[in-house]
Scaffold this active site. Sequence first.
Site, PDB file in Angstrom:
ATOM      1  NE  ARG A 162      37.410  81.026  -5.689  1.00  0.00           N
ATOM      2  CZ  ARG A 162      37.091  79.720  -5.036  1.00  0.00           C
ATOM      3  NH1 ARG A 162      36.442  78.781  -5.407  1.00  0.00           N
ATOM      4  NH2 ARG A 162      37.971  79.376  -4.101  1.00  0.00           N
TER       5      ARG A 162
ATOM      6  CG  HIS B 225      44.574  81.212  -9.455  1.00  0.00           C
ATOM      7  ND1 HIS B 225      43.711  82.447  -9.416  1.00  0.00           N
ATOM      8  CD2 HIS B 225      43.855  80.020  -9.491  1.00  0.00           C
ATOM      9  CE1 HIS B 225      42.469  81.850  -9.461  1.00  0.00           C
ATOM     10  NE2 HIS B 225      42.504  80.494  -9.778  1.00  0.00           N
TER      11      HIS B 225
ATOM     12  CE1 TYR C 296      52.087  62.477 -21.840  1.00  0.00           C
ATOM     13  CE2 TYR C 296      49.866  62.581 -21.106  1.00  0.00           C
ATOM     14  CZ  TYR C 296      50.854  61.982 -21.014  1.00  0.00           C
ATOM     15  OH  TYR C 296      51.084  60.748 -20.637  1.00  0.00           O
TER      16      TYR C 296
END
Length: 665
Positions: free
Chosen positions: A50, A96, A140
């Site tokens: 990570r 993931h 969006y």
Amino acid sequence: MSDNTENPNVTGTTDLTTAQSVSSKVGVVTLEEELKKSFIDYAMSVIVDRALPDVRDGLKPVHRRVLFDMYDLNAVNSGPTKKSARIVGDVVGRFHPHGDSAVYETIVRMAQWFSMRDPLIFGQGNFGNIDGDGAAAMRYTEVKMTKIAEQMLADIDKETVDTYPNYDGQEQIPEVLPTKFPNLLVNGSSGIAVGMATNIPTHNLSETIDAVIALLDNPDLTLDELMQFIPGPDFPTGGIIVGNDGIKKAYQTGRGRCIIRSRTRIETDKSGRQTIIVDEIPYVVHKVDIVNQITNLVKEKRIEGISDVIDLSDKDNAVKIAIELKRDAFPEAVLNNLYQSTQLQASFPINMVALVGNHPKQLSLKEILTEFVKFRREVVTRRTVFDLRKARRIAHVNEGLMVAKANIQKIIDIITSSDNTEDARLKLLAQSWDGQMISTVIQRTAEGVNIALPQGVEEGVGLIDGHYHLSDAQARAILELRLSKLTHLAQDEIKDNYNALLADIKNFLDILNNPERLKSEIRNELVEVKEKFGSPRRSTFTVDLGKVDKGDLITRRDVIVTLSEQGYIKYQDIATYESQGRGGRGKLATKLKDEDYVTKVIVASTHDRMMFFTNKGRAFVRMVYDLPTSDSRTAKGTPVQNFINIDIANGERITALLPVSDFNG
């Protein structure tokens, strides 16, 4: 009933025996050891999976998976954008298994011009701004890779990097991307792991590639020699880097700091009022925070000389802050106070920690560049081996087709007389063919081995004692041969392709066998990336005056220092105050408010120390050249509290000035 009555302890004995049997099969582990082992496993998982980037491609796993997924979905620069939600869902579903918000935040950061020196994602829509406002929801916005991001995935289909299975074992994920440029330095990285963190600044692509090429040619370069190519970080937000001591320490040890100052300029309007314009701010500093800090300082009267602060940023000027000054303000003094009190000047802590062979390590600049050179050697070698293997495989098939064309009638007879395809294949393999024609085009090594012979081909295949023996792959290719390939034109085409493949094979062998050719390939690719994507440096450098004697830069001359009753101070050249002829009116020393007047006029050298004594019994010392000056003879000067820390609120004021040339016995 009778059994239990006669022996009431039978059940208890059985339970005890069972418990002892179970306990003998269960290992005994101390709590301390289990906690230690579990915590170390967790810490390494966070570090490797990570928080820390790989030194080779400069990416954390989530960044790597996003780019690989976009490559897989063909969201390339030349194609249309795709919905961010589509990319996020695909990454989470395939590679993931974590929260979608982390993936989208990664995409957003890779698309922000103020976060990455060379953004890896092109974003369409609202992706946040330098004020710290967040991006629009993923439904969006749309994204695709930038051109330079495609350079990070070049040749990934040629077995240049190792892969590992995803969490369900259905797909493969690359361990690292075969990047063509040192992304760890170019785009930097930041992350917090367990017990360690990384904070690597961004750098200029052209400078970094020049350093890589220099190190490729001379692995013994010193840090000072490398810093001739990379003098320091180059931030996407520009700014001015103050000094280089902290940078050199970071490049040497992996830990240091970089001081970044905003880029400013002074504008003067027709009325003579001056405005400080801020065009660039330090990296990872929000513009709105700077505006708020200055506004609060003015409201609290902790800084003098500012009348207003206006944010004039727009689509054409990502950063433009106007700091309007009062008429009596000294711009340099105001700026120095702002640098000390606000984020117009900020410190960027450098901590260059990255994964080297899946182990975290604090790296110097040379170590990062060395690891990248080593990685590029491996990538180019593996790519060349892949291309060589492919070229040999195709050339070997073409050899068989040329043999078939030279013996076409015999080939046709064998095929037409066979019972089925398998029978025809076995007959072709068993036949010894005339190799006179093919012997003129085959090229061999010094050891006499056909350079186009693929590895793994069975023994007894090829040209032996003037006769050609087909391989299984060649026999299958002959059986799949279309009738149109039997023309003379097609025969010439096969031969031309074969000769071109032989040239490629010789080139690949030269790269693999000649270290200088390998270096040349790496160098040429680096130069190509630099020429295509290089850009001028945005962050410039200035001398840290704290490390330089400012007096060496100031001319020694006599000046007149004036101080008014209300505490306005300035100095001007003594030649400004000339002696007047008889009947002259004299020159005005300074233009003050009606209720103010000059109380002290002192002649001193610019290199003198001026001692300020207050009515509270305190004394302050400042160099004369650090006091405010003005080209206008009538300027009233700057409030003295801007330069010395006197308590104006409690009535403290300057009662005496004393210039001192030298503090001696």
